[in-house]
Motif scaffolding. Structure first.
Motif, mmCIF file in Angstrom:
data_model
loop_
_atom_site.group_PDB
_atom_site.id
_atom_site.type_symbol
_atom_site.label_atom_id
_atom_site.label_comp_id
_atom_site.label_asym_id
_atom_site.label_seq_id
_atom_site.Cartn_x
_atom_site.Cartn_y
_atom_site.Cartn_z
ATOM 1 N N TRP A 191 89.916 16.112 39.217
ATOM 2 C CA TRP A 191 89.532 14.973 40.055
ATOM 3 C C TRP A 191 89.718 13.496 39.345
ATOM 4 C CZ3 TRP A 191 83.859 13.284 41.377
ATOM 5 C CH2 TRP A 191 83.789 12.729 42.633
ATOM 6 N N ARG A 241 86.526 11.136 48.197
ATOM 7 C CA ARG A 241 85.955 12.353 48.827
ATOM 8 C C ARG A 241 87.241 13.251 49.471
ATOM 9 N NH1 ARG A 241 84.060 12.437 54.282
ATOM 10 N NH2 ARG A 241 85.770 11.220 54.847
ATOM 11 N N ALA A 258 88.875 14.919 46.499
ATOM 12 C CA ALA A 258 87.930 16.085 45.927
ATOM 13 C C ALA A 258 88.288 17.217 46.832
ATOM 14 C CB ALA A 258 86.551 15.652 46.006
ATOM 15 N N PHE A 279 88.132 21.167 45.446
ATOM 16 C CA PHE A 279 86.966 22.010 45.268
ATOM 17 C C PHE A 279 86.851 22.712 46.593
ATOM 18 C CE2 PHE A 279 86.102 18.345 42.664
ATOM 19 C CZ PHE A 279 85.347 19.204 41.460
ATOM 20 N N VAL A 339 83.477 20.442 50.026
ATOM 21 C CA VAL A 339 82.975 18.844 49.795
ATOM 22 C C VAL A 339 82.077 18.484 51.182
ATOM 23 C CG1 VAL A 339 83.967 16.660 49.447
ATOM 24 C CG2 VAL A 339 85.101 18.646 48.291
ATOM 25 N N LEU A 349 79.817 18.865 45.668
ATOM 26 C CA LEU A 349 81.072 19.406 45.381
ATOM 27 C C LEU A 349 80.818 20.867 44.699
ATOM 28 C CD1 LEU A 349 82.733 16.472 43.221
ATOM 29 C CD2 LEU A 349 82.751 16.784 45.623
ATOM 30 N N CYS A 375 85.659 20.527 54.176
ATOM 31 C CA CYS A 375 85.802 19.222 53.808
ATOM 32 C C CYS A 375 85.167 18.205 54.594
ATOM 33 C CB CYS A 375 87.251 19.116 53.547
ATOM 34 S SG CYS A 375 87.661 17.441 53.510
#
Ligand SMILES: [Zn+2]
Length: 242
Positions: free
Chosen positions: A122, A203, A206, A210, A213, A228, A241
Motif C-alpha cells: 500500500w 482507500r 487499499a 486488503f 476496507v 483494513l 470495499c
C-alpha cells in the motif's frame, strides 16, 4: 451448403478461441501478477489477484515472512499471544524500516504478517504515489488506532469476532507528509479538495491489497479511520470495499 456453413462457423469459433488463448498466454507472461495461479512476489506490481494472494498468507506465516525479507522489508517477529479461545495471534510482526519509509505512530504497531505485507505494498504502490501526485511530497508517518484488540465487531457483546481479535486488521487515522502537513480522515474526508481526493485514492488503492476496507463512506463507526483487514474468505470469497 448447410454443412459447409457449419464447418465455416466451427473454424471461426476455433480460430477465435486460439487467438484468445494466445492473448491470455502473452498477457500471463508479461503480467504474472494478474494471474491467479502465479506465486505472490512483493517486488512485482499489484495485479488483479494480489489482494487474494495476500489474504491467503494468513495461513502461511513462514512464506509471508520470507516474502517480506526477499522484498527488503525489515521487521521483528512478535512472540505468539493467546487471550482466550477467540483472541490472540501466532505470526504478528512489527515493521522496523528498511525498504519502507513510513513510520507508524504510535510506535510499536504489530499486525499479522499478511496485514503488514498489505501495508508495505500500500505504501509503495498507493500511498506514496498518491501523496506525490496531490501534494508533491512523500508521506513520513501514518497515524493509527491500533491492530490487536480482543473484541467482537463494533465492541458488541454478541456476534462475530473482529479481525482485530487476531491482529489481522489495522485502523488508519491520518497521514503526515514530510513537511509536517497532517491529513486526517475525520477532518478531511468530506469536500472536493486535494486532501479528500488523496484520502479516497488511498482507500480505493487499499481495496486491491486488503480483503476488507471500510471507510467513512460505510458508516458512522468509521468516520475517523480506514479499517483494513485480511479476513481469509477463500480464493473465491467476497471482498469488501466501502
Ligand atoms: Zn478496525
Amino acid at each position: 451448403m448447410k454443412r459447409l456453413r457449419r464447418t465455416v462457423v466451427t473454424l471461426i469459433v476455433l480460430a477465435a478461441l486460439a487467438l484468445g488463448a494466445l492473448l491470455l498466454y502473452g498477457h500471463a507472461r508479461r503480467h504474472p501478477e494478474d494471474m491467479p495461479w502465479t506465486a505472490l512476489d512483493l517486488t512485482q506490481p499489484v495485479g488483479a489477484f494480489t489482494g487474494r494472494k495476500l489474504a491467503g498468507l494468513v495461513d502461511d506465516a513462514p512464506r509471508c515472512r520470507a516474502l517480506l525479507r526477499r522484498a527488503g522489508v525489515t521487521f521483528t517477529a512478535l512472540p505468539a499471544r493467546r487471550d482466550g479461545p477467540q483472541c490472540g495471534y501466532d505470526s504478528a510482526v512489527r515493521l522496523t524500516g528498511g525498504a519502507q519509509d513510513i513510520a507508524y505512530r504510535p510506535a510499536g504497531l504489530g499486525t499479522e504478517c499478511a496485514v503488514a505485507a498489505g501495508q508495505v505494498l500500500w505504501e509503495w504502490h498507493v500511498v506514496q504515489p498518491a501523496a506525490r501526485r496531490h501534494f508533491g511530497r512523500g508521506v513520513a508517518r501514518v497515524e493509527h488506532f491500533g491492530s490487536y484488540n480482543c473484541r467482537r465487531m463494533y465492541g458488541r457483546d454478541e456476534g462475530n469476532w473482529s479481525e482485530h481479535a487476531r491482529a489481522n486488521a489495522v485502523d488508519i487515522a491520518a497521514f503526515v507528509l514530510d513537511d509536517g502537513t497532517r491529513i486526517r480522515i475525520v477532518d478531511d474526508w468530506e469536500g472536493g479538495g486535494p486532501r479528500a481526493r488523496f484520502l479516497r485514492e488511498v482507500r480505493d488503492g487499499a481495496c486491491d491489497l486488503f480483503a476488507t476496507v471500510l471507510s467513512p463512506d460505510y458508516n458512522a463507526a468509521h468516520r475517523d479511520h480506514l479499517h483494513l483487514d485480511q479476513a481469509d474468505r477463500g480464493t473465491l470469497g467476497w471482498r469488501a470495499c466501502r
